[in-house]
Design an enzyme around this catalytic site. Structure first.
Site, PDB file in Angstrom:
ATOM      1  CG  HIS A   1     -38.446 -20.441 -23.092  1.00  0.00           C
ATOM      2  ND1 HIS A   1     -39.174 -21.397 -23.749  1.00  0.00           N
ATOM      3  CD2 HIS A   1     -38.282 -19.421 -23.965  1.00  0.00           C
ATOM      4  CE1 HIS A   1     -39.440 -20.968 -24.982  1.00  0.00           C
ATOM      5  NE2 HIS A   1     -38.917 -19.763 -25.136  1.00  0.00           N
TER       6      HIS A   1
ATOM      7  CB  CYS B   1     -59.190   0.886 -28.879  1.00  0.00           C
ATOM      8  SG  CYS B   1     -59.119  -0.857 -29.304  1.00  0.00           S
TER       9      CYS B   1
ATOM     10  CB  THR C   1     -37.836  -6.751 -28.339  1.00  0.00           C
ATOM     11  OG1 THR C   1     -36.501  -7.070 -27.970  1.00  0.00           O
ATOM     12  CG2 THR C   1     -38.659  -6.458 -27.114  1.00  0.00           C
TER      13      THR C   1
ATOM     14  CB  CYS D   1     -59.136   2.704 -32.384  1.00  0.00           C
ATOM     15  SG  CYS D   1     -57.889   1.442 -32.646  1.00  0.00           S
TER      16      CYS D   1
ATOM     17  CB  SER E   1     -35.585 -18.257 -28.184  1.00  0.00           C
ATOM     18  OG  SER E   1     -36.475 -18.674 -27.202  1.00  0.00           O
TER      19      SER E   1
ATOM     20  CB  ILE F   1     -42.522 -18.527 -24.116  1.00  0.00           C
ATOM     21  CG1 ILE F   1     -43.537 -18.734 -25.249  1.00  0.00           C
ATOM     22  CG2 ILE F   1     -42.616 -19.621 -23.052  1.00  0.00           C
ATOM     23  CD1 ILE F   1     -44.967 -18.631 -24.877  1.00  0.00           C
TER      24      ILE F   1
ATOM     25  CB  CYS G   1     -61.979  -4.080 -35.782  1.00  0.00           C
ATOM     26  SG  CYS G   1     -61.503  -2.518 -35.070  1.00  0.00           S
TER      27      CYS G   1
ATOM     28  NE  ARG H   1     -36.461 -18.762 -33.362  1.00  0.00           N
ATOM     29  CZ  ARG H   1     -37.230 -19.139 -34.375  1.00  0.00           C
ATOM     30  NH1 ARG H   1     -36.852 -18.915 -35.630  1.00  0.00           N
ATOM     31  NH2 ARG H   1     -38.376 -19.735 -34.163  1.00  0.00           N
TER      32      ARG H   1
ATOM     33  CB  CYS I   1     -61.415  -4.434 -30.234  1.00  0.00           C
ATOM     34  SG  CYS I   1     -62.104  -4.196 -31.856  1.00  0.00           S
TER      35      CYS I   1
HETATM   36  C1  LIG Z   1     -39.527 -15.831 -33.678  1.00  0.00           C
HETATM   37  C2  LIG Z   1     -38.913 -15.588 -32.334  1.00  0.00           C
HETATM   38  C3  LIG Z   1     -39.426 -16.209 -31.193  1.00  0.00           C
HETATM   39  C4  LIG Z   1     -38.852 -15.988 -29.958  1.00  0.00           C
HETATM   40  N1  LIG Z   1     -39.462 -16.493 -28.844  1.00  0.00           N
HETATM   41  C5  LIG Z   1     -38.930 -16.243 -27.620  1.00  0.00           C
HETATM   42  C6  LIG Z   1     -39.571 -16.679 -26.427  1.00  0.00           C
HETATM   43  O1  LIG Z   1     -40.682 -17.200 -26.471  1.00  0.00           O
HETATM   44  N2  LIG Z   1     -38.967 -16.497 -25.245  1.00  0.00           N
HETATM   45  C7  LIG Z   1     -37.756 -15.890 -25.156  1.00  0.00           C
HETATM   46  O2  LIG Z   1     -37.229 -15.787 -24.060  1.00  0.00           O
HETATM   47  N3  LIG Z   1     -37.144 -15.406 -26.255  1.00  0.00           N
HETATM   48  C8  LIG Z   1     -37.710 -15.562 -27.465  1.00  0.00           C
HETATM   49  N4  LIG Z   1     -37.118 -15.067 -28.590  1.00  0.00           N
HETATM   50  C9  LIG Z   1     -35.868 -14.355 -28.435  1.00  0.00           C
HETATM   51  C10 LIG Z   1     -36.058 -12.942 -27.961  1.00  0.00           C
HETATM   52  O3  LIG Z   1     -37.058 -12.308 -28.701  1.00  0.00           O
HETATM   53  C11 LIG Z   1     -34.749 -12.200 -28.146  1.00  0.00           C
HETATM   54  O4  LIG Z   1     -33.752 -12.934 -27.496  1.00  0.00           O
HETATM   55  C12 LIG Z   1     -34.759 -10.803 -27.582  1.00  0.00           C
HETATM   56  O5  LIG Z   1     -35.860 -10.062 -28.006  1.00  0.00           O
HETATM   57  C13 LIG Z   1     -33.490 -10.129 -28.049  1.00  0.00           C
HETATM   58  O6  LIG Z   1     -33.482  -8.808 -27.643  1.00  0.00           O
HETATM   59  P1  LIG Z   1     -32.353  -7.838 -28.158  1.00  0.00           P
HETATM   60  O7  LIG Z   1     -32.504  -6.596 -27.426  1.00  0.00           O
HETATM   61  O8  LIG Z   1     -31.047  -8.538 -28.081  1.00  0.00           O
HETATM   62  O9  LIG Z   1     -32.595  -7.699 -29.692  1.00  0.00           O
HETATM   63  P2  LIG Z   1     -33.607  -6.718 -30.536  1.00  0.00           P
HETATM   64  O10 LIG Z   1     -34.907  -6.745 -29.876  1.00  0.00           O
HETATM   65  O11 LIG Z   1     -33.487  -7.165 -31.893  1.00  0.00           O
HETATM   66  O12 LIG Z   1     -32.941  -5.314 -30.284  1.00  0.00           O
HETATM   67  C14 LIG Z   1     -31.798  -4.869 -30.941  1.00  0.00           C
HETATM   68  C15 LIG Z   1     -31.955  -3.406 -31.268  1.00  0.00           C
HETATM   69  O13 LIG Z   1     -30.748  -2.893 -31.765  1.00  0.00           O
HETATM   70  C16 LIG Z   1     -31.028  -1.873 -32.714  1.00  0.00           C
HETATM   71  N5  LIG Z   1     -29.851  -1.631 -33.550  1.00  0.00           N
HETATM   72  C17 LIG Z   1     -29.280  -2.506 -34.383  1.00  0.00           C
HETATM   73  N6  LIG Z   1     -28.234  -1.911 -35.014  1.00  0.00           N
HETATM   74  C18 LIG Z   1     -28.135  -0.661 -34.555  1.00  0.00           C
HETATM   75  C19 LIG Z   1     -27.262   0.435 -34.843  1.00  0.00           C
HETATM   76  N7  LIG Z   1     -26.286   0.368 -35.747  1.00  0.00           N
HETATM   77  N8  LIG Z   1     -27.460   1.596 -34.205  1.00  0.00           N
HETATM   78  C20 LIG Z   1     -28.460   1.712 -33.292  1.00  0.00           C
HETATM   79  N9  LIG Z   1     -29.305   0.714 -33.008  1.00  0.00           N
HETATM   80  C21 LIG Z   1     -29.152  -0.466 -33.617  1.00  0.00           C
HETATM   81  C22 LIG Z   1     -32.176  -2.518 -33.465  1.00  0.00           C
HETATM   82  O14 LIG Z   1     -32.921  -1.583 -34.205  1.00  0.00           O
HETATM   83  C23 LIG Z   1     -32.983  -3.162 -32.344  1.00  0.00           C
HETATM   84  O15 LIG Z   1     -33.978  -2.310 -31.857  1.00  0.00           O
HETATM   85  C24 LIG Z   1     -37.700 -15.211 -29.841  1.00  0.00           C
HETATM   86  C25 LIG Z   1     -37.210 -14.565 -30.974  1.00  0.00           C
HETATM   87  C26 LIG Z   1     -37.836 -14.710 -32.190  1.00  0.00           C
HETATM   88  C27 LIG Z   1     -37.371 -13.934 -33.365  1.00  0.00           C
END
Ligand SMILES: Cc1cc2nc3c(=O)[nH]c(=O)nc-3n(C[C@H](O)[C@H](O)[C@H](O)COP(=O)(O)OP(=O)(O)OC[C@H]3O[C@@H](n4cnc5c(N)ncnc54)[C@H](O)[C@@H]3O)c2cc1C
Length: 967
Positions: free
Chosen positions: A64, A419, A56, A461, A352, A62, A456, A325, A421
């Site tokens: 999408h 800050c 995240t 800041c 994504s 984006i 910066c 990802r 900027c």
């Molecule tokens: C390079 C990139 C580009 C992307 N671009 C887009 C985009 O443009 N548009 C879009 O819709 N999506 C995009 N995505 C996908 C999107 O970012 C993800 O689908 C989304 O953020 C996933 O959220 P999440 O909560 O599943 O995962 P995360 O944000 O990874 O959250 C998972 C959480 O679980 C915690 N956790 C893991 N294990 C444990 C444990 N044992 N105990 C307690 N906590 C734990 C982690 O610390 C983390 O905070 C992109 C992803 C990447 C990497």
């Protein structure tokens, strides 16, 4: 050493919950937010010290439209539904979002076919208003695209959002409505029983009826704690460039290059914050936490993006980063009950478009839980007040002047700028610390307020934010973290600071009482001369202008004291020319301040100028006066400069703490009394870096090398001798840092030799263990206000164009000191400021300014300068290819002063040089021989204006300043 306080939102007293959510990413918090309207005990567990630190934090942001996922898949359904819900959700939660549309660009007939397929898929997925645009229609929409466009797929419903703001906002509302967020709580086991699931963590066990596995990259591991392995997460890294806001203009929509079976596309888009984001790459990796960037992948992105939008200026880069990802070995999101473990719900493989889908994933999972038997009873307080599901935060930056004034009238902490900027106030920083999910680190403040996100990158800041954090949290600076656990900033107090002085980071304490200002923005003040900045340039300009008879002067200074950067330069070497003795920075600043003592000059310290209009109307803010306006008859710009950051030189590698610009490190060491590490490497041999090398050694920090990419040092020769040679610090010329290593704190840097084109010589790499890297890689005149005022900047100096010495091309504006061009010595700054004062005074006199005292002027030889309108009768001075820049860029005609002073910098060293000024009709007007001419040292020539007089000099003839090897 204890670096971080344990944070739990409420005391983990009870170990029972209706629902435990594992993972504080946008998916986990969306589920938590969706549950927050019900009467339930819900606990969200997050292993890191804040939410939003996984995928995240680092993605494209984006929203999408939904033409990409396979029709009928869960991904397609949730993407389109999430996109539909996003706008209203962001409105409710006060999250930056914009529906800007997206374009997939085709550049060949083959790609036209892919566009057609995507279109058909989008129609099946229910994407609204999707259309295929012709080349002309595409270019009409995006005029900066490459001309070889064939067609494009236009999805008007696509948008951009700030991912971490969305995640934090949902978490805050959840916490405010009674949800528990337990940070730094890592799940290590799941045991199923008849009464539910026992969740084992490093902070005790919890018995939950339902467990939602939203652990992102680790969701397969969580699943495997309770059930046999069923799916696998295949981490895929994506690297990015993030460019300055001035580059945001190149993309109105989100622009994707067309993906093909063999190459993945790249996107160019504005962020919801206005920057330009470019990326991401796609690379399967094994380490789920390796968010490094690499030289090859960054190069790949640059090439692809430049072929799509050719005018992108990568020298405006402020940051490189990567995200990972959570791809899985399935083709769809995995959101389902786990049949063999009653109560366990997997929400996994959310790659994504997981962010776009997140507003739909929360409600979808709540419905799944309901179907599994979770009773959903609306919370009575939310029934009474549905606004409890909304959120509003103060964003000073986005407010109108009236809104700002009204806010400040309720609490003057919003009148102090932290800050510069991003225009973030102290009030906003304190709000973030007291929010339902409190910010506890420098980066947590950044994610909530944008402070440190700008050009910066926290150089200005971060020390101020550290001060507020230390004060509010009652902790020592040594306990403040940059970001995750382990990303400590300081190792203790410096030698010269007693133990308690390290606490002095909390310098703002006495002044941070909240209070009311008396009035709304008031009537417009007026002054003859406004000076922006009370560093040595501003102070010298003020005292000299006063001596010239201008009594009605206001000096604006954003810091609490005058003196600017000099206050942190505790070494000697200042003032030999101006005061005939060698002083420390603070001593010089004191002398400069003394010169305006007992005058009528008004000094407004702790006052931030927010805006200057071309008609010289200044908008400023401080705690005493609130937001106010001041119209000046003349303005001297003296805002100094800022440091180039890591982003500007795009060093690949990880992003640990321990990397500082030299000036920021100097402030921490010399003003706050904090030790910044134990083993250091300095990149760049600019003067601040050299001075800091010696300073670190004197404090006991081992400086292992000073690495300089150029074949010769950038700083003054005397500093090379006194700061490096005297301390046996190796100076590695024609070397650079090629990689940064270390997870949370810097562990080592890789350096390598470069050739004459500054390309890395493969095989010369060497790793140096260190916990500190100081960057002394250049200074940039601080001209945001200058640009706002409509003045044009010279790309060679980074400052405004000037006529004669300091007169800008817009009437009534003058510039001096480092805002005009970066100087080596403060004495030169002072002397240039005197010229600005003379020129401003001449301008005011020529315009019959009534505020000029008619007492006899006490000025020196420059007083003969009369202000001449700078256009159209000006003579240009152009630098030849061998000259980096020249000041002034124009001379006004007729030339009234006898002596003309020219300052310039060269591109390479000359043992013996011929400096020549030629007219563009080849007539030579000046020649001087000089020895030891170096790029690191500003050069000056002075010559009689009579040399320019004859024959018939006029504005049709340019002067060309050149340098050649002497013999
Ligand atoms: C390079 C990139 C580009 C992307 N671009 C887009 C985009 O443009 N548009 C879009 O819709 N999506 C995009 N995505 C996908 C999107 O970012 C993800 O689908 C989304 O953020 C996933 O959220 P999440 O909560 O599943 O995962 P995360 O944000 O990874 O959250 C998972 C959480 O679980 C915690 N956790 C893991 N294990 C444990 C444990 N044992 N105990 C307690 N906590 C734990 C982690 O610390 C983390 O905070 C992109 C992803 C990447 C990497």
């Amino acid at each position: 050493m204890l670096f971080y306080m344990v944070i739990t939102m409420t005391k983990p007293s009870s170990d029972k919950a209706d629902v435990v959510i594992i993972g504080g990413g946008v998916v986990g918090t969306s589920i938590a937010y969706s549950l927050s309207c019900y009467d339930l005990r819900v606990i969200l567990l997050e292993k890191d010290n804040d939410v939003s630190l996984g995928a995240t934090r680092a993605n494209s942001g984006i929203v999408h439209a939904g033409y990409d996922p396979i029709p009928e898949s869960l991904m397609a359904r949730l993407n389109v539904e999430g996109n539909r819900r996003m706008s209203a959700l962001c409105k409710d939660l006060d999250v930056p979002f914009e529906t800007c549309g997206s374009l997939v660009i085709s550049r060949s007939e083959e790609e036209d076919q892919i566009i057609q397929q995507l279109y058909e898929r989008g129609i099946r997925n229910g994407v609204p208003e999707l259309k295929i645009l012709s080349a002309d229609a595409t270019l009409d929409r995006e005029p900066y695209l490459t001309r070889d466009v064939h067609s494009s797929l236009f999805a008007p419903s696509a948008g951009i959002v700030m991912p971490w703001t969305l995640c934090i906002a949902m978490a805050e509302v959840f916490a405010r409505n009674g949800g528990e967020i337990r940070l730094e709580t890592c799940v290590s086991g799941l045991n199923s029983s008849t009464s539910g699931i026992r969740v084992q963590t490093n902070r005790g066990d919890i018995n939950a009826r339902f467990v939602v596995n939203a652990a992102g990259l680790f969701s397969d591991e969580i699943h495997n704690m309770a059930d046999r392995p069923d799916f696998k997460i295949l981490p895929s890294r994506g690297e990015y460039y993030l460019l300055e806001k001035n580059q945001g203009k190149w993309a109105k929509s989100v622009i994707f290059s067309c993906p093909s079976p063999i190459t993945k596309g790249v996107l160019v888009a504005r962020t919801a914050h206005g920057n330009l984001i470019i990326g991401p790459t796609s690379e399967t990796i094994s380490d789920k936490e390796d968010t490094s960037t690499t030289a090859e992948k960054l190069h790949e992105i640059r090439e692809k993006a430049s072929s799509l939008v050719p005018c992108i200026n990568f020298s405006e880069n402020i940051r490189n980063y990567s995200g990972i990802r959570a791809n899985s070995d399935r083709h769809d999101f995995i959101i389902r009950r786990v049949p063999s473990v009653p109560g366990l719900i997997d929400v996994a493989g959310i790659k994504s478009p997981g962010l776009a889908a997140s507003p739909a994933i929360g409600p979808y999972v709540v419905d799944l839980l309901r179907r599994e038997g979770l009773q959903l009873q609306m919370n009575s307080s939310i029934l009474r007040d549905p606004n409890r599901l909304k959120r509003k935060v103060v964003r000073f930056h986005d407010m109108s002047p009236q809104e700002r004034a009204s806010l400040i009238s309720t609490d003057t902490r919003y009148a102090r700028m932290v800050c510069r900027c991003e225009t973030v106030t102290e009030g906003e920083i304190r709000d973030a610390i007291h929010a339902p999910l409190p910010a506890r680190t420098i980066d947590a403040i950044k994610r909530r307020t944008d402070a440190g996100l700008g050009r910066c990158q926290g150089g200005f800041c971060a020390p101020r934010i550290a001060a507020i954090l230390a004060e509010e949290l009652h902790i020592k600076p040594t306990d403040i973290l940059q970001d995750k656990e382990g990303s400590y900033l300081f190792t203790g107090p410096t030698k010269i600071a007693p133990e308690s002085t390290c606490d002095a980071v909390a310098v703002t304490k006495a002044d941070t009482i909240s209070g009311r200002t008396d009035s709304m923005p008031a009537e417009v003040k007026h002054c003859a001369l406004a000076i922006i900045g009370a560093g040595p340039a501003g102070l010298a300009a003020a005292s000299k202008a006063y001596a010239e008879g201008i009594t009605d002067i206001i000096v604006f200074e954003r810091d609490k004291e005058t003196g600017g950067i000099l206050n942190q330069c505790i070494h000697t070497g200042f003032g030999l020319r101006v005061y005939n003795e060698t002083l420390t920075g603070p001593e010089y600043a004191e002398r400069a301040a003394k010169e305006i003592e007992n005058t009528d000059i008004s000094i407004f310290t702790d006052t931030m100028v927010l805006d200057i209009r071309s008609d010289r109307l200044i908008t400023a803010v401080n705690r005493k006066d609130g937001l106010f306006f001041c119209h000046a008859d003349a303005i001297i710009l003296a805002m100094g400069c800022r440091e180039r950051t890591r982003g500007a030189i795009a060093i690949p590698g990880s992003r640990p703490s321990g990397i500082w610009t030299a000036g920021t490190a100097q402030r921490y060491m010399n003003i706050e009394g904090c030790m910044i590490g134990s083993q250091a490497v300095i990149l760049g041999s600019g003067d601040i870096g050299l001075i800091m090398a010696r300073r670190l050694m004197l404090e006991g920090i081992h400086v292992k090398a000073c690495v300089e990419v150029m074949p010769e040092p950038g700083g003054l020769s005397r500093n090379i001798a006194q700061c490096l040679e005297d301390f046996n610090i190796p100076l590695l010329l024609s070397h650079t840092v090629t990689e940064i290593k270390g997870k949370e704190r810097l562990e080592s840097v890789v350096i390598a030799q470069v050739d004459s084109k500054r390309d890395i010589i493969v095989g010369t790499e060497k790793e140096i263990t260190c916990d500190t890297l100081l960057l002394s890689v250049g200074l940039i005149p601080e001209n945001e206000l200058t640009k706002q005022a409509g003045l044009t900047l010279d790309k060679n100096t980074g400052g405004p164009y000037v006529v004669n010495a300091t007169t800008c091309l817009t009437d009534g504006f003058f510039a001096c000191g480092n805002v005009l061009h970066v100087h080596d010595l403060v004495d030169d700054v002072t002397l240039e400021a005197h010229k600005a004062a003379y020129e401003a005074a001449a301008f005011l006199k020529a315009n019959g300014n009534i505020h000029i005292d008619d007492k006899e002027s006490i000025s020196g030889p420059m007083s003969s300068v009369t202000h001449t309108q700078n256009t159209p009768n000006s003579l240009r001075i152009l630098p030849s290819d061998a000259i980096r820049y020249v000041i002034p860029q124009y001379l006004s005609l007729p030339i009234n002063n006898d002596i003309i002073d020219i300052s310039f910098r060269v591109r390479q060293s000359y043992e013996l040089a011929e400096i020549i000024i030629r007219r563009s009709d080849k007539l030579e007007v000046y020649r001087e021989r000089k020895s030891h001419v170096k790029p690191g040292e500003m050069q000056k020539i002075h010559f009689s204006s009579s040399m320019l007089m004859a024959p018939e000099i006029n504005q049709n003839v340019d002067l060309i300043l050149d340098i050649t090897e002497g013999n």
